[in-house]
Design a protein around this motif. Sequence first.
Motif, PDB file in Angstrom:
ATOM      1  N   SER A   1       0.795  -1.232   0.000  1.00 20.57           N
ATOM      2  CA  SER A   1       0.000   0.000   0.000  1.00 20.57           C
ATOM      3  C   SER A   1       0.828   1.282   0.000  1.00 20.57           C
ATOM      4  O   SER A   1       0.275   2.372  -0.147  1.00 20.57           O
ATOM      5  N   ALA A   2       2.144   1.176   0.152  1.00 19.55           N
ATOM      6  CA  ALA A   2       2.982   2.379   0.137  1.00 19.55           C
ATOM      7  C   ALA A   2       2.820   3.100  -1.200  1.00 19.55           C
ATOM      8  O   ALA A   2       2.983   2.503  -2.260  1.00 19.55           O
ATOM      9  N   GLN A   3       2.465   4.372  -1.130  1.00 14.78           N
ATOM     10  CA  GLN A   3       2.239   5.195  -2.324  1.00 14.78           C
ATOM     11  C   GLN A   3       1.224   4.558  -3.283  1.00 14.78           C
ATOM     12  O   GLN A   3       1.344   4.650  -4.502  1.00 14.78           O
ATOM     13  N   ALA A   4       0.250   3.876  -2.709  1.00 14.93           N
ATOM     14  CA  ALA A   4      -0.830   3.273  -3.500  1.00 14.93           C
ATOM     15  C   ALA A   4      -2.107   3.345  -2.675  1.00 14.93           C
ATOM     16  O   ALA A   4      -2.067   3.519  -1.461  1.00 14.93           O
ATOM     17  N   THR A   5      -3.247   3.219  -3.336  1.00 13.18           N
ATOM     18  CA  THR A   5      -4.516   3.275  -2.612  1.00 13.18           C
ATOM     19  C   THR A   5      -4.893   1.897  -2.085  1.00 13.18           C
ATOM     20  O   THR A   5      -4.494   0.870  -2.647  1.00 13.18           O
TER      21      THR A   5
END
Length: 212
Positions: free
Chosen positions: A39-43
């Motif tokens: 989920s890092a830098q993602a939705t």
Amino acid sequence: MNADKRYQIFSRLQAENPNPETELEYSNAFELLIAVMLSAQATDVSVNKATRKLYPIANTPEAILALGVDGVKQYIKTIGLFNTKAENVIKTCRILIEEHNSEVPQTRAELEKLPGVGRKTANVVLNTAFGQPAMAVDTHIFRVANRTRIAPGKTVLEVERKLLRHVPKPFLVDAHHWLILHGRYVCTARKPRCGACVIEDLCEYKQKTELE
């Protein structure tokens, strides 16, 4: 912001949402760990779409390790930074098998030794999977803590430490989820929805907006 105000704020957030949960989909600590890494830098929405396909095929360290880096990439290629994330997932699975009997460790120090796991990811796992009073400060929590003045700080770590110190004990375990959801849906970045906010009168933000 005094202690009484903070207590009232979290009382209202609790009343509105008694059992707050992460929006990431998971069924055990390992699935949560992998989802948070992805989920890092993602939705959360994009991660859930990927893990819905991945987890029925492989949801243990052994099964994901057997897929290999290229195999993992096929499931997560719609997520940002998927090349690096696939490599970190495989390395992490190998360490879990070799050093932790395929179990997710329950201390921040051990979690942060895993490739692709930083302080924020470790805190999410400790809080959400194991019920520890950890505070994973993302952009939403950082914004809400500063805007409301619940725990103002110039850095993520400063906000994290102030929240752990100032959030009343009865609310500490769930505070992370309430603040994220509040920042995601009410106290939004561009224009906070103050007119729809249950804590508007307690919040110390000076530039309040009307609800459109």
